[in-house]
Design a protein around this motif. Structure first.
Motif, PDB file in Angstrom:
ATOM      1  N   SER A 393      -3.125  -3.182   7.380  1.00  0.00           N
ATOM      2  CA  SER A 393      -2.843  -2.285   8.496  1.00  0.00           C
ATOM      3  C   SER A 393      -3.809  -1.097   8.521  1.00  0.00           C
ATOM      4  O   SER A 393      -4.421  -0.745   7.507  1.00  0.00           O
ATOM      5  CB  SER A 393      -1.394  -1.797   8.446  1.00  0.00           C
ATOM      6  N   ALA A 394      -3.898  -0.446   9.684  1.00  0.00           N
ATOM      7  CA  ALA A 394      -4.892   0.603   9.913  1.00  0.00           C
ATOM      8  C   ALA A 394      -4.730   1.791   8.976  1.00  0.00           C
ATOM      9  O   ALA A 394      -5.707   2.465   8.636  1.00  0.00           O
ATOM     10  CB  ALA A 394      -4.822   1.063  11.367  1.00  0.00           C
ATOM     11  N   ASN A 395      -3.489   2.062   8.553  1.00  0.00           N
ATOM     12  CA  ASN A 395      -3.272   3.228   7.693  1.00  0.00           C
ATOM     13  C   ASN A 395      -3.437   2.898   6.211  1.00  0.00           C
ATOM     14  O   ASN A 395      -3.088   3.702   5.360  1.00  0.00           O
ATOM     15  CB  ASN A 395      -1.890   3.838   7.938  1.00  0.00           C
ATOM     16  N   LYS A 396      -3.964   1.721   5.926  1.00  0.00           N
ATOM     17  CA  LYS A 396      -4.190   1.338   4.533  1.00  0.00           C
ATOM     18  C   LYS A 396      -5.695   1.153   4.284  1.00  0.00           C
ATOM     19  O   LYS A 396      -6.405   2.128   4.095  1.00  0.00           O
ATOM     20  CB  LYS A 396      -3.376   0.095   4.193  1.00  0.00           C
ATOM     21  N   LEU A 481      -7.699   4.392  -8.637  1.00  0.00           N
ATOM     22  CA  LEU A 481      -6.958   3.273  -8.062  1.00  0.00           C
ATOM     23  C   LEU A 481      -6.438   3.643  -6.678  1.00  0.00           C
ATOM     24  O   LEU A 481      -5.791   4.678  -6.512  1.00  0.00           O
ATOM     25  CB  LEU A 481      -5.788   2.902  -8.978  1.00  0.00           C
ATOM     26  N   ALA A 482      -6.707   2.813  -5.696  1.00  0.00           N
ATOM     27  CA  ALA A 482      -6.235   3.032  -4.326  1.00  0.00           C
ATOM     28  C   ALA A 482      -5.459   1.810  -3.869  1.00  0.00           C
ATOM     29  O   ALA A 482      -6.006   0.705  -3.802  1.00  0.00           O
ATOM     30  CB  ALA A 482      -7.408   3.299  -3.391  1.00  0.00           C
ATOM     31  N   THR A 483      -4.168   1.992  -3.535  1.00  0.00           N
ATOM     32  CA  THR A 483      -3.304   0.859  -3.224  1.00  0.00           C
ATOM     33  C   THR A 483      -2.025   1.347  -2.565  1.00  0.00           C
ATOM     34  O   THR A 483      -1.750   2.553  -2.532  1.00  0.00           O
ATOM     35  CB  THR A 483      -2.946   0.103  -4.527  1.00  0.00           C
ATOM     36  N   ASP A 484      -1.239   0.404  -2.048  1.00  0.00           N
ATOM     37  CA  ASP A 484       0.121   0.735  -1.619  1.00  0.00           C
ATOM     38  C   ASP A 484       1.114   0.482  -2.759  1.00  0.00           C
ATOM     39  O   ASP A 484       2.311   0.683  -2.606  1.00  0.00           O
ATOM     40  CB  ASP A 484       0.525  -0.059  -0.373  1.00  0.00           C
ATOM     41  N   GLY A 485       0.598   0.016  -3.892  1.00  0.00           N
ATOM     42  CA  GLY A 485       1.426  -0.175  -5.079  1.00  0.00           C
ATOM     43  C   GLY A 485       2.201  -1.468  -5.110  1.00  0.00           C
ATOM     44  O   GLY A 485       3.031  -1.673  -5.989  1.00  0.00           O
ATOM     45  N   ASP A 486       1.922  -2.371  -4.167  1.00  0.00           N
ATOM     46  CA  ASP A 486       2.722  -3.591  -4.057  1.00  0.00           C
ATOM     47  C   ASP A 486       2.158  -4.684  -4.965  1.00  0.00           C
ATOM     48  O   ASP A 486       1.600  -5.668  -4.508  1.00  0.00           O
ATOM     49  CB  ASP A 486       2.740  -4.054  -2.601  1.00  0.00           C
ATOM     50  N   VAL A 513      -4.625   8.051  -9.074  1.00  0.00           N
ATOM     51  CA  VAL A 513      -3.940   7.034  -8.280  1.00  0.00           C
ATOM     52  C   VAL A 513      -3.725   7.559  -6.870  1.00  0.00           C
ATOM     53  O   VAL A 513      -3.133   8.623  -6.679  1.00  0.00           O
ATOM     54  CB  VAL A 513      -2.584   6.644  -8.909  1.00  0.00           C
ATOM     55  N   LEU A 514      -4.203   6.815  -5.883  1.00  0.00           N
ATOM     56  CA  LEU A 514      -4.076   7.198  -4.483  1.00  0.00           C
ATOM     57  C   LEU A 514      -3.212   6.178  -3.754  1.00  0.00           C
ATOM     58  O   LEU A 514      -3.506   4.982  -3.769  1.00  0.00           O
ATOM     59  CB  LEU A 514      -5.453   7.275  -3.819  1.00  0.00           C
ATOM     60  N   GLY A 515      -2.135   6.641  -3.136  1.00  0.00           N
ATOM     61  CA  GLY A 515      -1.243   5.766  -2.385  1.00  0.00           C
ATOM     62  C   GLY A 515      -1.568   5.790  -0.906  1.00  0.00           C
ATOM     63  O   GLY A 515      -1.896   6.840  -0.344  1.00  0.00           O
ATOM     64  N   PHE A 516      -1.466   4.632  -0.269  1.00  0.00           N
ATOM     65  CA  PHE A 516      -1.744   4.501   1.160  1.00  0.00           C
ATOM     66  C   PHE A 516      -0.633   3.700   1.830  1.00  0.00           C
ATOM     67  O   PHE A 516      -0.013   2.830   1.215  1.00  0.00           O
ATOM     68  CB  PHE A 516      -3.080   3.785   1.400  1.00  0.00           C
ATOM     69  N   GLY A 517      -0.407   3.974   3.114  1.00  0.00           N
ATOM     70  CA  GLY A 517       0.456   3.139   3.940  1.00  0.00           C
ATOM     71  C   GLY A 517       1.927   3.423   3.780  1.00  0.00           C
ATOM     72  O   GLY A 517       2.347   4.304   3.036  1.00  0.00           O
ATOM     73  N   HIS A 537      -1.544  11.731  -9.035  1.00  0.00           N
ATOM     74  CA  HIS A 537      -1.090  10.818  -7.991  1.00  0.00           C
ATOM     75  C   HIS A 537      -1.056  11.566  -6.662  1.00  0.00           C
ATOM     76  O   HIS A 537      -0.418  12.617  -6.566  1.00  0.00           O
ATOM     77  CB  HIS A 537       0.304  10.287  -8.366  1.00  0.00           C
ATOM     78  N   ALA A 538      -1.735  11.052  -5.670  1.00  0.00           N
ATOM     79  CA  ALA A 538      -1.724  11.647  -4.328  1.00  0.00           C
ATOM     80  C   ALA A 538      -1.394  10.566  -3.314  1.00  0.00           C
ATOM     81  O   ALA A 538      -1.661   9.377  -3.542  1.00  0.00           O
ATOM     82  CB  ALA A 538      -3.078  12.287  -4.003  1.00  0.00           C
ATOM     83  N   TYR A 539      -0.795  10.977  -2.205  1.00  0.00           N
ATOM     84  CA  TYR A 539      -0.490  10.047  -1.118  1.00  0.00           C
ATOM     85  C   TYR A 539      -1.315  10.477   0.092  1.00  0.00           C
ATOM     86  O   TYR A 539      -1.243  11.631   0.524  1.00  0.00           O
ATOM     87  CB  TYR A 539       1.001  10.067  -0.778  1.00  0.00           C
ATOM     88  N   ILE A 540      -2.112   9.556   0.625  1.00  0.00           N
ATOM     89  CA  ILE A 540      -3.008   9.881   1.734  1.00  0.00           C
ATOM     90  C   ILE A 540      -2.489   9.209   3.005  1.00  0.00           C
ATOM     91  O   ILE A 540      -2.509   7.983   3.119  1.00  0.00           O
ATOM     92  CB  ILE A 540      -4.457   9.449   1.423  1.00  0.00           C
ATOM     93  N   ASP A 541      -2.015  10.032   3.929  1.00  0.00           N
ATOM     94  CA  ASP A 541      -1.464   9.512   5.179  1.00  0.00           C
ATOM     95  C   ASP A 541      -2.403   9.698   6.353  1.00  0.00           C
ATOM     96  O   ASP A 541      -2.264   9.031   7.374  1.00  0.00           O
ATOM     97  CB  ASP A 541      -0.120  10.177   5.477  1.00  0.00           C
TER      98      ASP A 541
END
Length: 736
Positions: A393-396, A481-486, A513-517, A537-541
């Motif tokens: 998806s676009a936000n990932k 690491l960049a992922t949605d963690g799934d 660790v960077l979270g997306f989506g 750990h950061a979350y990038i929206d």
């Protein structure tokens, strides 16, 4: 001859005009004139672009003659040619032709689809759903007992159906929900979309309480076109639900039309499978029994940007997604730079608690030493990028690639980057490349595409192997690491990942660790990886958040100045009856862990600040929060009267980035209540908002107006606008 000269002059003049670069700015709104955040603005035929911020504003550099393309889901794409004007502002137009799927008969009244020209979404429900909160509590080591055995189906539609707005006055499965479809201009409150379940009119609460596992499909008819199906009742649009067990069946002729639609938008994806570790709120501790409070610092900020995303999307906020310490630490505070040999300064403040005049609020702040980019050691960076199917998806993945380009553009010649990707398997797509060769690194990023399963464990192993092979002594060695963690192939449980990363950190390689989506975001896994990998750990929206993480906080994100930082506060029983630490529930340590150098704790980056708040009950104060303690038979506590002017003593322990022995600092806070500083007002506003989101028992009947009042007093010199954004978020949430 004059004609030729004039023609050449005009041509040269035109070429000069069309080669001029300028800054274009403006505001994009929706059809109702409201700011539209997240609009994509791209310079046509290039990859250069930006997004509108939360007030619909944008800014982009372009040449005269460039064509700017403005796009947003559910709206017509608009193209504007850059001319003399530097401001391009306009309202987007709803694209009613983009979604042509027509379904359903209305309450038994059959209509021919050819006679109905309206837009519809068909949302196929997936049975693979889960709770908002899963996993194990570090404090209680027991599974979460969230009573919601399934997510809110009404909220799950948010973000999947263009223009659908879900507003909830309460949180949880029994919330009061109001559903609107964009385009309804009524100024009254009677403009809710019609809900139809198995052919019968239903309430939004009935929809919210439906178990998604029992739903066959959902069809959404937008705007006043619903009147064509349901008369005046459907004038504001309709949501039609068909359950698996329902006897109502869609007419064959309509099924045929639905199946024949080639341009219909069918959303077939899992939702609400986000995972958050259970949080049990800290209670008041009696000083006579427990005078020590010990915890690890936390510089992670993912919780705040994740909550911001939920508020902006009109989603409910799972209580376990609210980590108050991460919300507070998202913001910068005016702490002085260290002036001694230690890598951080210690600062304390004591005021009357804004939400409870019977208690006092303590602020403890650390300021990490700030290093310029030129002062940082050479970096050996390994980008570990999730390119599995869940990242499509676009936000990932697209947002991820744009975010990493911001980082690449700051690299120096002595810095080196490698890129490892993983999906069904892991592989190296870029061997160590100097920061002077930015085009090569960016080209490797541009080629990444998503697909396949998620072999996270294999990716981590390969990334660390590559980082260790190119290890820079006295340098900054880090996997990002960049992922949605799934993670769903190989080692996937939090415990398995923890054991893997604990082994890898022995190499001296740090981890960011960077979270997306959203929808399947695995916060608990990513937090575990960051905590145990000596990282953050950061979350990038949005790209704005990417700019904050990789731009304004570049050094703090990538360069660790102190590791295993622990705090231990000893409260003076002659002054304090009880205390509670606000937040940090997942960072609590046993008192004996403070002096145990084998115990892992948090890391502090260049320029990072860390803030912790305590609410304390002074001696001789009556409070409902005080619990009586039985008298002890064998133990007698003797209180020293030698420190009557001291409220508490703070001890800090930390290690140098490559050290194994901790260093201790001590700071004493006197029993002197002061007037709240600007930063104290703001930190307390953020803490109170987090408590309210978690339905804390310690809010003392305050509401969002108290949060807004405190935040306004704490706005201060808000040069970056983050505090103003917080005020807007609270105001938006208050209106839901």
């Amino acid at each position: 001859m004059k004609t030729i000269t004039l023609a050449l002059f005009v041509m040269l003049f035109s070429m000069q005009i069309f080669s001029q670069e300028k800054t274009i700015s403006g505001t994009i709104s929706d059809e109702n004139g409201l700011p539209l955040p997240g609009v994509n603005i791209i310079i046509k035929s290039t990859t250069n672009g930006t997004q509108t911020d939360f007030e619909g504003n944008y800014e982009i550099k372009a040449n005269v003659g460039d064509v700017l393309s403005y796009s947003f889901l559910g709206y017509k794409t608009v193209e504007k040619t850059v001319g003399v004007a530097s401001n391009i502002s306009f309202a987007m137009v709803v694209d009613s032709d983009a979604l042509e799927e027509v379904v359903v008969t209305a309450l038994g009244i059959q209509r021919k689809p050819s006679n109905l020209a309206f837009s519809s979404h068909s949302v196929k429900m997936n049975s693979n759903t889960s709770n908002y909160s899963r996993g194990y509590s570090k404090r209680s080591n027991r599974k979460s007992k969230n009573k919601n055995s399934y997510p809110n189906i009404a909220q799950s539609l948010s973000g999947k159906v263009s223009g659908l707005q879900i507003n909830s006055t309460n949180r949880g499965i029994n919330q009061s929900t109001r559903i609107q479809l964009r385009g309804s201009r009524a100024i009254t409150q009677n403009n809710q979309a019609l809900i139809v379940i198995d052919g019968k009119i239903a309430t939004s609460e009935e929809l919210a309480n439906l178990n998604p596992k029992k739903i066959k499909d959902v069809n959404v008819v937008k705007g006043a076109n619903g009147a064509a199906l349901y008369g005046s009742q459907g004038a504001n649009g309709a949501i039609i639900v068909q359950t698996k067990s329902g006897k109502w069946k869609m007419p064959k002729e309509l099924k045929k039309v639905i199946n024949s639609q080639k341009t219909s938008l069918v959303v077939n994806q899992e939702y609400d499978t986000e995972e958050y570790e259970e949080i049990e709120e800290n209670q008041f501790e009696n000083v006579r029994v427990s005078p020590l409070s010990t915890f690890s610092i936390d510089v992670d900020k993912a919780s705040y940007s994740n909550i911001r995303r939920m508020i902006n999307n009109g989603q409910p906020i799972p209580p376990n997604a609210v980590k108050i310490e991460e919300m507070i630490n998202y913001f910068k505070y005016d702490y002085p730079q260290p002036t001694n040999d230690h890598p951080f300064s210690i600062n304390t403040e004591l005021v009357v608690t804004p939400w409870n005049k019977e208690t006092q609020l303590v602020r403890i702040g650390l300021q990490g030493k700030t290093y310029s980019n030129e002062e940082l050691p050479a970096s050996n960076l390994t980008f570990l990028i999730d390119v599995s199917g869940s990242m499509s998806s676009a936000n990932k993945l697209p947002l991820l690639k744009s975010a990493f380009k911001l980082l690449v553009n700051q690299l120096r010649e002595q810095d080196h980057v490698s890129i490892v990707v993983y999906a069904g398997a892991a592989g190296v797509v870029l061997k160590p490349t100097s920061g002077s060769n930015k085009d090569k690194i960016i080209a490797a990023l541009d080629k990444l595409q998503s697909g396949g399963s998620t072999a996270g464990g294999a990716g981590i192993n390969l990334a660390y192997k590559l980082a260790e092979a190119n290890f820079k002594k006295n340098g900054n060695n880090r996997v990002i690491l960049a992922t949605d963690g799934d993670f769903n192939v190989g080692a996937s449980s939090d415990k398995a990942m923890q054991e893997l990363i604990e082994e890898k950190r022995k190499s001296g390689v740090f981890l960011s660790v960077l979270g997306f989506g959203y929808g399947n975001y695995k916060d608990s896994k990513l937090e575990t990886l960051a905590d145990k990998g000596n990282g953050n750990h950061a979350y990038i929206d949005t790209m704005q958040e990417a700019q904050k993480v990789f731009g304004k906080e570049f050094g703090g994100t990538l360069y660790t100045i102190a590791k295993d930082v622990k705090l231990q506060i000893e409260f003076n029983p002659t002054k304090v009856e009880a205390y509670r630490l606000i937040g940090y529930e997942n960072r609590l340590l046993a008192d004996e862990d403070f002096v145990d150098d084998t115990k892992d704790a948090g890391e502090l980056g260049s320029g990072h600040t860390v803030t912790a708040l305590y609410e304390v009950i002074p001696v001789d104060t009556k409070s409902d929060y005080l619990k009586s303690i039985p008298d002890l038979k064998y133990t007698k506590t003797q209180i020293s009267a030698d420190y009557e002017d001291e409220l508490f003593t703070v001890k800090f322990r930390y290690k140098e980035p490559d050290g194994n022995k901790s260093i201790e600092m001590v700071h004493v806070q006197t029993d002197k209540v002061s007037k709240a500083s600007v930063d104290m007002y703001f930190a307390s506003a953020v803490a109170l908002f987090g408590m309210q989101l978690r339905n804390s028992e310690f809010c003392n009947s305050t509401n969002y107006s108290t949060v807004l009042e405190l935040a306004e007093k704490g706005r201060g010199n808000d040069s970056s606008g983050y505090r103003s954004e917080f005020i807007r978020l609270v105001s938006s949430y208050n209106n839901l």
